[in-house]
Design a protein around this motif. Structure first.
Motif, PDB file in Angstrom:
ATOM      1  N   TYR A  77       0.814  -1.219   0.000  1.00 51.43           N
ATOM      2  CA  TYR A  77       0.000   0.000   0.000  1.00 51.43           C
ATOM      3  C   TYR A  77       0.844   1.264   0.000  1.00 51.43           C
ATOM      4  CZ  TYR A  77      -3.835  -3.102   1.328  1.00 51.43           C
ATOM      5  OH  TYR A  77      -4.772  -4.096   1.350  1.00 51.43           O
ATOM      6  N   THR A 118      -4.138  -0.638  -4.496  1.00 51.96           N
ATOM      7  CA  THR A 118      -5.120   0.173  -3.784  1.00 51.96           C
ATOM      8  C   THR A 118      -4.325   1.152  -2.942  1.00 51.96           C
ATOM      9  OG1 THR A 118      -6.490  -1.798  -3.565  1.00 51.96           O
ATOM     10  CG2 THR A 118      -7.131   0.111  -2.269  1.00 51.96           C
ATOM     11  N   TYR A 120      -4.544   4.913  -0.449  1.00 49.49           N
ATOM     12  CA  TYR A 120      -5.441   5.774   0.323  1.00 49.49           C
ATOM     13  C   TYR A 120      -4.790   7.125   0.585  1.00 49.49           C
ATOM     14  CZ  TYR A 120      -7.768   1.329   1.267  1.00 49.49           C
ATOM     15  OH  TYR A 120      -8.407   0.117   1.128  1.00 49.49           O
ATOM     16  N   TYR A 161      -8.542   5.935  -2.897  1.00 48.47           N
ATOM     17  CA  TYR A 161      -9.641   6.369  -2.031  1.00 48.47           C
ATOM     18  C   TYR A 161      -9.198   7.431  -1.046  1.00 48.47           C
ATOM     19  CZ  TYR A 161     -11.758   2.024  -3.700  1.00 48.47           C
ATOM     20  OH  TYR A 161     -12.257   1.026  -4.488  1.00 48.47           O
ATOM     21  N   TYR A 201      -2.942  -3.161   7.616  1.00 48.40           N
ATOM     22  CA  TYR A 201      -3.377  -4.563   7.702  1.00 48.40           C
ATOM     23  C   TYR A 201      -2.172  -5.511   7.795  1.00 48.40           C
ATOM     24  CZ  TYR A 201      -7.396  -2.158   5.596  1.00 48.40           C
ATOM     25  OH  TYR A 201      -8.402  -1.269   5.310  1.00 48.40           O
TER      26      TYR A 201
ATOM     27  N   SER B  27     -16.926  -0.784   0.647  1.00 42.25           N
ATOM     28  CA  SER B  27     -16.361  -1.388  -0.573  1.00 42.25           C
ATOM     29  C   SER B  27     -14.938  -0.915  -0.872  1.00 42.25           C
ATOM     30  CB  SER B  27     -17.263  -1.074  -1.768  1.00 42.25           C
ATOM     31  OG  SER B  27     -17.083   0.279  -2.155  1.00 42.25           O
ATOM     32  N   ARG B  28     -14.468   0.086  -0.126  1.00 39.60           N
ATOM     33  CA  ARG B  28     -13.124   0.617  -0.398  1.00 39.60           C
ATOM     34  C   ARG B  28     -12.011  -0.217   0.226  1.00 39.60           C
ATOM     35  NH1 ARG B  28     -14.829   6.737   1.494  1.00 39.60           N
ATOM     36  NH2 ARG B  28     -16.478   6.973  -0.067  1.00 39.60           N
ATOM     37  N   TYR B  29     -12.364  -1.150   1.100  1.00 36.76           N
ATOM     38  CA  TYR B  29     -11.338  -1.893   1.838  1.00 36.76           C
ATOM     39  C   TYR B  29     -11.367  -3.361   1.444  1.00 36.76           C
ATOM     40  CZ  TYR B  29     -12.697   2.286   4.354  1.00 36.76           C
ATOM     41  OH  TYR B  29     -13.053   3.573   4.654  1.00 36.76           O
ATOM     42  N   PRO B  30     -10.243  -4.050   1.723  1.00 36.70           N
ATOM     43  CA  PRO B  30     -10.214  -5.476   1.393  1.00 36.70           C
ATOM     44  C   PRO B  30     -11.274  -6.244   2.186  1.00 36.70           C
ATOM     45  CG  PRO B  30      -8.032  -4.686   2.069  1.00 36.70           C
ATOM     46  CD  PRO B  30      -8.989  -3.578   2.319  1.00 36.70           C
TER      47      PRO B  30
END
Ligand SMILES: NC(=O)C1=CN([C@@H]2O[C@H](COP(=O)(O)OP(=O)(O)OC[C@H]3O[C@@H](n4cnc5c(N)ncnc54)[C@H](O)[C@@H]3O)[C@@H](O)[C@H]2O)C=CC1
Ligand SMILES: Cc1cc2nc3c(=O)[nH]c(=O)nc-3n(C[C@H](O)[C@H](O)[C@H](O)COP(=O)(O)O)c2cc1C
Ligand code: SF4
Ligand code: FES
Lengths: 434, 175
Positions: A77, A118, A120, A161, A201, B27-30
């Protein structure tokens, strides 16, 4: 005249829209990186540019990117730190408000370099207007094919996001930020492991400041050599400085690193001197967490040379007569300002913002606030200054995250450089309160 | 801080529109990381109800499939979430150093006098409350205040601009 790499087009009408931004050459770095460079080559360029983290710690960005672990089958990430809460600092809000696509562009190039699918942007919750601005910019970039699946037909996929915070200074500390992004209280984690090994995570993660990510755009566009030509020594490139306090022209300025502080403070191109014809008393050069310096020590380095706006020159003299670049939150104090009151205010801030995990920080900031409050309100004792220094020393270095140090330094430096003013508050107690 | 009597508040039911917004956030996260949506969801709930009641937080816990305590501990940690009702408009004035040296304290005194209520209290008409907050990253343009839920900024405040702002908000509320 300083070059403008980040703010060059900031005054172009409509630059906050995709179309105008693109007409001005926007998103070229995405085309160049995704179509002509490998991720490793992008990391190499950033390393060669000498770019250092603009969030305050000044850690080399390319090196951090190089440290990112890449275990098979584990997502990675990129998280942008847009929590900007350091008193005196307001450059990231400015950049996101007026030229949001620069950040989006940098995020795409950075995510590609790190292999993130992905990413952020963690924005402090109070910046709801900026969150809306970024969401709109992301939607525009996506509609134009710069985000989403198979970007520009290169096969690279990226979703970006925006995540709001909930109002907590500590969430600017990168591991607290990651906790917050996971939906928890913002309690910093013990480092190491650094996020580059175990971050969001538990996966490898790079956290970078808004300005660091934006700076990747000119680095890729013009090449690392061009970027590294700007600046001085290990302080390469340009830097956004948030100028506030009692300067005549507060605002965000892009400077070439290495600009003499004298020129920054007094020339009309930048701060334009002190407001209302007053004299400069003190400066906090890099946000509330860095040591405060009286005007005379601020203008010159330890061996009497003119001080420069660079990581090294600002730190020259160490804790005796130097300070730090920090986040570039430049606060000027005129002759009428009270250092005791300002120190109390900052300590109140740190006490309020301490997450409470470590007792030296939780208790120490509260204790210092209490003592400073009684000094400011005319109930202080001559022994209070030593007490404050003692408490600050017991916090420094004994905590999980550097918020403890950040609370200790302003107090220790204020007493070091302005002890007579503290003593005056004790000997003239009744006058001090008025 | 949570109070015992708070747990006996009227139950809430989120609208289908609100639930759709929650789903978009999650929906933005795993997969399995839906808890990441907690902060943004709490902002939406607060924008809807003006504050976070215990039943509302319990409902969020249920939606995210986490324990109620996981919501309470987050809601009480962050300063933006209100644990009790507020005025319709909450004027949040920055009181940190750089704003203080350009007159934030005087502006807070002015607001207190003008509204006739102390920090944290609500005006009798229910329209306003106010409080001091920490640096809002607008230090060059102080004194500043913000008003949720959109967190509109008002910079370079003077008594005159505060008068105008309060007058405008009163007019807006009576329309
Ligand atoms: N912009 C703002 O609003 C604020 C900025 N700050 C600044 O934050 C600074 C402290 O930040 P920290 O993140 O605690 O500093 P740090 O020195 O621990 O880390 C700086 C960056 O380098 C990375 N890093 C360092 N060593 C690494 C290694 N061996 N492997 C991989 N990555 C490594 C860290 O992950 C981090 O991203 C202060 O100097 C202060 O100026 C503080 C408060 C607010
Ligand atoms: C208490 C505290 C608050 C911080 N706040 C911020 C912040 O608001 N923005 C930021 O970019 N970095 C902040 N940092 C620094 C981050 O931990 C981290 O070093 C930075 O985001 C890394 O990005 P960079 O290398 O691009 O500077 C803070 C650090 C501490 C200790
Ligand atoms: S130093 Fe302070 S803010 Fe940082 S983890 Fe410890 S208690 Fe929390
Ligand atoms: S100190 Fe008020 S906005 Fe920063």
């Amino acid at each position: 005249m300083g070059r403008k790499l980040l703010l060059e087009h900031i005054n172009v009408p409509g630059i906050n829209t995709f179309d105008v931004y693109r007409q001005k050459g926007g998103y070229r770095s995405v085309e160049k990186a995704l179509k002509t460079l490998t991720p490793e080559e992008v990391v190499e360029e950033v390393k060669k540019s000498g770019l250092r983290g603009r969030g305050g710690a000044g850690f080399p960005t390319g090196m951090k990117w190089g440290f990112l672990a890449k275990p098979e089958g584990v997502p990675r990430y990129l998280v942008c730190n847009a929590d900007e809460s350091e008193p005196g600092t307001f450059k990231d809000r400015y950049l996101m408000t007026y030229i949001p696509h620069l950040l989006i562009e940098g995020m795409i190039v950075g995510s590609f370099a790190l292999g993130a699918k992905t990413s952020y942007i963690y924005v402090r919750g109070e910046m709801m207007p900026q969150i809306r601005i970024l969401e709109k910019a992301i939607a525009e970039a996506k509609a134009a094919g710069f985000l989403g699946k198979n970007i520009l037909g290169t096969g690279y996929d990226l979703e970006l996001y925006v995540q709001p915070g909930g109002g907590a200074y500590i969430c600017g500390e990168e591991t607290a930020l990651l906790e917050s992004l996971e939906g928890k209280r913002g309690n910093p984690r013990i480092k190491p492991p650094f996020p580059a090994i175990a971050g969001l995570y538990g996966c490898p993660t790079v956290v970078n400041n808004v300005e660091s990510i934006a700076a990747v755009v000119p680095i890729i566009n013009d090449g690392a050599e061009e970027y590294a030509k700007i600046g001085i020594g290990r302080s390469t490139g340009t830097k956004l400085i948030s100028a506030g306090g009692n300067v005549r022209k507060p605002g965000v300025y892009e400077i070439d690193l290495g600009l003499p502080v004298e020129e920054f403070l007094y020339s009309d191109e930048y701060c334009g001197g002190i407001a209302n014809g007053k004299r400069l008393k003190a400066v906090v050069a890099g946000g509330s967490s860095v040591p405060i310096l009286p005007a005379n020590l601020f203008m010159k380095t330890a061996n009497g040379e003119a001080r420069l706006m660079s990581y090294e020159s600002l730190a020259d003299g160490g804790f005796v007569s130097g300070t730090m670049m920090g986040s570039g939150g430049f606060i000027a104090y005129d002759e009428d300002q009270c250092i005791v009151r300002n120190t109390w205010n900052f300590t109140r801030f740190y006490h309020h913002e301490s997450c409470g995990q470590c007792s030296p920080c939780r208790e120490g900031t509260g204790w210092m606030e209490k003592v400073l409050h009684r000094l400011e309100y005319g109930h202080g004792k001559m022994s209070d200054m030593d007490l404050l220094v003692d408490v600050s020393k017991k916090i420094e270095g004994n905590t999980i995250c550097p918020l403890g140090d950040a609370a200790a330094w302003p107090v220790a430096s204020a007493i070091r450089h302005f002890r007579d003013e503290f003593e005056w508050h004790v000997s003239h107690a009744h006058e001090a309160t008025t | 801080m949570l109070r015992v009597e708070d747990t006996e508040q009227t139950p809430v039911n989120f609208s289908t529109e609100l639930i759709a917004q929650f789903a978009d956030i999650v929906s933005r996260y795993p997969e399995g990381r839906q808890k990441s949506g907690l902060l943004p969801i709490l902002h939406l709930v607060q924008a809807e109800y003006g504050w976070l009641s215990v039943p509302a937080m319990d409902k969020v816990a249920e939606y995210l499939n986490i324990l109620p305590i996981e919501v309470y501990e987050v809601a009480t940690f962050y300063t933006m979430y209100f644990m009790r009702p507020q005025g319709k408009y909450v004027l949040e004035v920055c009181r940190t150093g750089p704003c203080e040296i350009v007159g934030a304290g005087k502006i807070m005194d002015y607001i207190e006098n003008k509204l006739g209520v102390k920090e944290g209290e609500i005006t009798p008409d229910g329209l306003f409350s106010w409080r001091g907050v920490e640096c809002l990253a607008a230090c060059g343009f102080g004194p500043v205040l913000q008003i949720g839920p959109e967190y509109t900024f008002y910079e370079n405040l003077t008594p005159e601009s505060v008068d105008k702002l309060i007058g405008d908000l009163k007019a807006k509320a009576s329309n």
